[in-house]
Write a protein that holds these residues in place. Structure first.
Motif, short mmCIF file in Angstrom:
data_model
loop_
_atom_site.label_atom_id
_atom_site.label_comp_id
_atom_site.label_asym_id
_atom_site.label_seq_id
_atom_site.Cartn_x
_atom_site.Cartn_y
_atom_site.Cartn_z
N ALA A 175 0.82 -1.20 0.00
CA ALA A 175 0.00 0.00 0.00
C ALA A 175 0.86 1.26 0.00
CB ALA A 175 -0.92 -0.02 1.21
N ALA A 176 1.93 1.15 0.85
CA ALA A 176 2.82 2.31 0.98
C ALA A 176 3.49 2.61 -0.38
CB ALA A 176 3.86 2.04 2.06
N SER A 177 4.00 1.50 -0.97
CA SER A 177 4.72 1.70 -2.23
C SER A 177 3.76 2.14 -3.33
CB SER A 177 5.47 0.42 -2.60
OG SER A 177 4.62 -0.50 -3.22
N LEU A 178 2.56 1.61 -3.25
CA LEU A 178 1.53 1.97 -4.23
C LEU A 178 1.20 3.45 -4.11
CD1 LEU A 178 -0.15 0.53 -6.39
CD2 LEU A 178 -1.99 0.36 -4.73
N ARG A 179 1.07 3.84 -2.82
CA ARG A 179 0.74 5.24 -2.59
C ARG A 179 1.82 6.14 -3.21
NH1 ARG A 179 -0.82 6.61 3.37
NH2 ARG A 179 -2.63 5.42 2.67
N GLY A 180 3.07 5.80 -2.96
CA GLY A 180 4.19 6.57 -3.51
C GLY A 180 4.12 6.61 -5.05
N GLU A 181 3.84 5.41 -5.56
CA GLU A 181 3.81 5.25 -7.03
C GLU A 181 2.66 6.10 -7.62
OE1 GLU A 181 5.88 3.37 -10.16
OE2 GLU A 181 6.26 3.47 -8.01
N VAL A 182 1.50 5.94 -6.99
CA VAL A 182 0.35 6.69 -7.46
C VAL A 182 0.64 8.18 -7.41
CG1 VAL A 182 -2.04 7.33 -6.92
CG2 VAL A 182 -1.35 4.92 -6.90
N GLY A 183 1.27 8.63 -6.33
CA GLY A 183 1.60 10.05 -6.17
C GLY A 183 2.49 10.52 -7.31
N ARG A 184 3.51 9.69 -7.54
CA ARG A 184 4.48 10.07 -8.56
C ARG A 184 3.85 10.11 -9.94
NH1 ARG A 184 8.05 7.65 -11.61
NH2 ARG A 184 7.30 5.58 -10.92
N LEU A 188 5.93 19.63 -11.01
CA LEU A 188 5.21 19.94 -9.79
C LEU A 188 5.71 19.14 -8.61
CD1 LEU A 188 1.52 20.10 -11.06
CD2 LEU A 188 2.96 21.95 -10.45
N HIS A 189 6.69 18.35 -8.93
CA HIS A 189 7.15 17.41 -7.92
C HIS A 189 7.46 18.04 -6.61
CE1 HIS A 189 7.16 13.58 -9.92
NE2 HIS A 189 7.56 14.19 -11.08
N ASP A 190 8.27 19.04 -6.65
CA ASP A 190 8.72 19.61 -5.37
C ASP A 190 7.57 20.22 -4.60
OD1 ASP A 190 11.24 18.78 -5.93
OD2 ASP A 190 11.85 20.71 -6.85
N GLU A 191 6.73 20.92 -5.38
CA GLU A 191 5.63 21.57 -4.70
C GLU A 191 4.65 20.58 -4.11
OE1 GLU A 191 2.50 25.21 -5.46
OE2 GLU A 191 3.76 24.52 -7.15
N ALA A 192 4.35 19.57 -4.94
CA ALA A 192 3.45 18.53 -4.44
C ALA A 192 3.97 17.88 -3.19
CB ALA A 192 3.27 17.45 -5.51
N ARG A 193 5.24 17.64 -3.24
CA ARG A 193 5.84 17.04 -2.05
C ARG A 193 5.72 18.00 -0.88
NH1 ARG A 193 10.91 16.44 -3.75
NH2 ARG A 193 10.28 14.73 -5.14
N GLN A 194 5.97 19.28 -1.19
CA GLN A 194 5.95 20.25 -0.12
C GLN A 194 4.58 20.37 0.53
OE1 GLN A 194 7.41 23.86 -1.93
NE2 GLN A 194 9.57 23.19 -1.75
N LYS A 195 3.63 20.33 -0.29
CA LYS A 195 2.31 20.59 0.27
C LYS A 195 1.53 19.35 0.64
CE LYS A 195 1.88 25.01 -1.90
NZ LYS A 195 1.25 25.85 -2.97
N GLY A 196 2.03 18.15 0.27
CA GLY A 196 1.35 16.84 0.63
C GLY A 196 0.02 16.74 -0.08
N ILE A 197 -0.05 17.32 -1.27
CA ILE A 197 -1.33 17.32 -1.95
C ILE A 197 -1.80 15.93 -2.27
CG2 ILE A 197 -2.53 18.05 -4.11
CD1 ILE A 197 -0.54 20.45 -4.07
N VAL A 198 -0.87 15.20 -2.80
CA VAL A 198 -1.25 13.84 -3.22
C VAL A 198 -1.75 13.01 -2.04
CG1 VAL A 198 -0.41 11.72 -4.29
CG2 VAL A 198 0.43 13.92 -5.08
N ASP A 199 -1.00 13.13 -1.00
CA ASP A 199 -1.40 12.35 0.19
C ASP A 199 -2.80 12.72 0.65
OD1 ASP A 199 0.82 10.80 0.34
OD2 ASP A 199 1.92 12.12 1.76
N ARG A 200 -3.00 14.05 0.68
CA ARG A 200 -4.31 14.49 1.13
C ARG A 200 -5.40 13.99 0.22
NH1 ARG A 200 -3.09 19.65 1.50
NH2 ARG A 200 -4.24 20.34 -0.34
N PHE A 201 -5.10 14.02 -1.02
CA PHE A 201 -6.05 13.56 -2.02
C PHE A 201 -6.38 12.09 -1.84
CE2 PHE A 201 -6.54 11.38 -6.11
CZ PHE A 201 -7.76 11.91 -6.50
#
Lengths: 88, 268, 200
Positions: free
Chosen positions: C148-157, C171-184
């Motif tokens: 799940a963890a790796s999937l989450r990372g993969e999906v984010g990327r 957008l990589h850096d910003e996305a990482r900075q703001k945790g957008i993907v995770d929140r999503f």
């Protein structure tokens, strides 16, 4: 018979009676003399009383006392024999 | 009774022909010496009987085997008879062993001496000499009176002779009678019974044998036949005598035991 | 008996009173003793009595006592043997009974022990099974969360890559900075986010 056996003191040593003593026990002894002895009594009366009567005769000077003496003696003898042998 | 009648008849008949009925002098057989201290044939027989009995009894019982030999068995039969049949039954379990040797000695001595009366070549009963029955009676007399006095004390012993519980006046007659019986008549009859039987028995045999012999040697043909009957009678009476001899030995021993038992028994 | 003895005696007393042989004692009345014979009789009897009392009777009594003891002893011995046999029998029976008891006890013990062993084994097996199942579960869980963890990372990327290609810049850096993907993703998981048409 529960008395002490021959050679044994009453309340003395604690040994029980020997087999022979046990075999000999239980004979009370005979208190009535056998009939053979009745002769002594039968003779004693007439002899004693006849003798006394004879002496009396000589002393008093009579001559008829011996016969009654012997008769009385016989009576006393028979009575004694009855007492001794026949009374139980 | 019959004896004296026959004796008198023969004596009166024989007087003319020289027959002498046996007299008491036939019983006096001196060997040496004279007077009261003569050594007589019955004394020799008495000594012989003591010797025979002593040697026989001692040798036959020496082994004291549990399973007796023939000799010991025979002695035991006689001993049994006196010990159990007379001493134990009459004196009682408590005291009889002490008196058994006395009674056994009496019985064997009297029996052998009586049997001498019919045993050839002796054919003379020692007890027909009154000295011997008197000797034995004196011993028995001393034994039972002393035993009684030691057991009960003199006073109790003397009072125990009188039966209790009789009407008072009778005692005046009973007491002298009892004492006369205990102290005089009993020993007298004891000695005389034995003596009389042996004396009369021997006399009877003498009469038949001497009579038969006389009739055979000196009588006519009729008397010779009668003499056969006389010898036959002697034979029959010899067998009869054997019985009497045993019986008298038994009675003497039995009465001795009775007197001892009477003297030492508590109740009366 | 005695009377036949006494009757002629009386006759002889009378007859012989006067007779005198060579020796005066020869004709003495038969009922009077010759003193020598009387004394001799007493002595003779005393000797016989001594022999009988000292030698004969003790020996006979000894034989009697030994015989009585032997008979009694024989009986006692037989009784003793009987008692011993009885005792042996009793002992044997007792031993037999003991042995039986022991055997049944052993059997019982074995049965109990067997049951116990079975139970124990069963317990152990159960425990082992549980342990293995648990381990498997844990491993599956771990793998699943890892996946799940790796999937989450993969999906984010992937989504960032996709967005970058659309936007044209990284957008990589910003996305990482703001945790957008995770929140999503978190919103997506909780169901707050409803799929909608992308406007414009």
């Amino acid at each position: 018979m529960s008395g002490p056996l021959p050679g044994e003191k009453e309340g003395g040593d604690e040994r029980g009676p020997t087999p022979l003593e046990r075999k000999d026990a239980g004979h009370p002894g005979q208190t009535t003399p056998p009939m053979w002895d009745a002769l002594s009594y039968v003779l004693a009366g007439p002899l004693l009383f006849g003798g006394v009567a004879y002496l009396l005769d000589r002393w008093v000077g009579t001559s008829w006392l011996v016969l009654p003496g012997v008769l009385i003696g016989m009576a006393v003898s028979l009575y004694t024999v009855w007492v001794r042998y026949g009374r139980q | 009774m019959s004896l004296s009648l026959v004796g008198l008849a023969l004596a009166s008949e024989g007087e003319s022909e020289g027959f002498h009925a046996p007299s008491p002098e036939e019983f006096y057989w001196p060997i040496f010496g004279s007077g009261d201290w003569t050594f007589t044939r019955p004394m020799l027989m008495m000594a012989l009987s003591v010797l025979i009995l002593g040697v026989l009894l001692v040798t036959l019982t020496k082994k004291a085997a549990i399973v007796p030999g023939k000799g010991q068995w025979m002695v035991e039969q006689a001993y049994d008879f006196v010990r159990n049949g007379i001493a134990r039954d009459i004196i009682g379990s408590k005291d009889f062993l002490k008196y058994t040797p006395l009674l056994f000695s009496l019985f064997t001595l009297i029996l052998l001496n009586n049997l001498f009366g019919i045993i050839p070549p002796i054919q003379y009963p020692t007890m027909s000499r009154i000295g011997f029955p008197i000797a034995l009676t004196l011993i028995v007399y001393a034994v039972y009176h002393i035993a009684g006095m030691r057991r009960k004390g003199v006073g109790h012993y003397l009072s125990g002779m009188i039966p209790k519980g009789l009407p008072k006046p009778i005692y005046a007659l009973i007491i002298p009678l009892e004492y006369a019986t205990y102290f005089i008549i009993r020993p007298l009859t004891l000695a005389l019974r034995l003596f009389g039987n042996m004396f009369a028995g021997h006399m009877l045999l003498l009469l038949f044998i001497m009579g038969g012999e006389y009739m055979l040697l000196h009588g006519g043909p009729g008397l010779k036949v009668v003499s056969v009957g006389s010898f036959l009678m002697a034979l029959i009476f010899t067998a009869f005598e054997a019985l009497i001899q045993f019986l008298q030995a038994y009675i003497f021993t039995l009465l001795a035991a009775t007197y001892i038992s009477d003297a030492i028994s508590e109740e009366h | 008996m005695h009377l036949t003895g006494l009757a002629p005696l009386v006759t002889f007393v009378a007859e012989t009173e006067g007779t005198a042989g060579g020796d005066p004692v020869a004709g003495r009345t038969p009922i009077l003793p010759l003193w020598g014979e009387l004394i001799f009789g007493i002595i003779a009897f005393a000797i016989l009595y001594w022999v009988v009392a000292k030698k004969v009777v003790p020996n006979l009594e000894k034989a009697y006592a030994a015989r009585a003891a032997a008979i009694e002893g024989g009986m006692a011995q037989a009784e003793e043997a009987q008692a011993a046999a009885d005792a042996a029998k009793a002992q044997y029976e007792a031993q037999l009974k003991d042995a039986r008891t022991e055997a049944s006890k052993i059997r019982e013990d074995a049965r109990v022990q067997g049951t116990q062993i079975v139970n124990e084994m069963r317990g152990q097996a159960q425990a082992e099974a549980t342990r293995i199942t648990d381990a498997a579960h844990r491993q599956i869980e771990a793998e699943r969360s890892q996946a799940a963890a790796s999937l989450r990372g993969e999906v984010g990327r992937l989504s960032t890559d996709l967005a970058s290609k659309i936007v044209g810049e990284s957008l990589h850096d910003e996305a990482r900075q703001k945790g957008i993907v995770d929140r999503f993703l978190a919103e997506l998981e909780s169901g707050d986010l409803k799929p909608q048409k992308v406007e414009s």
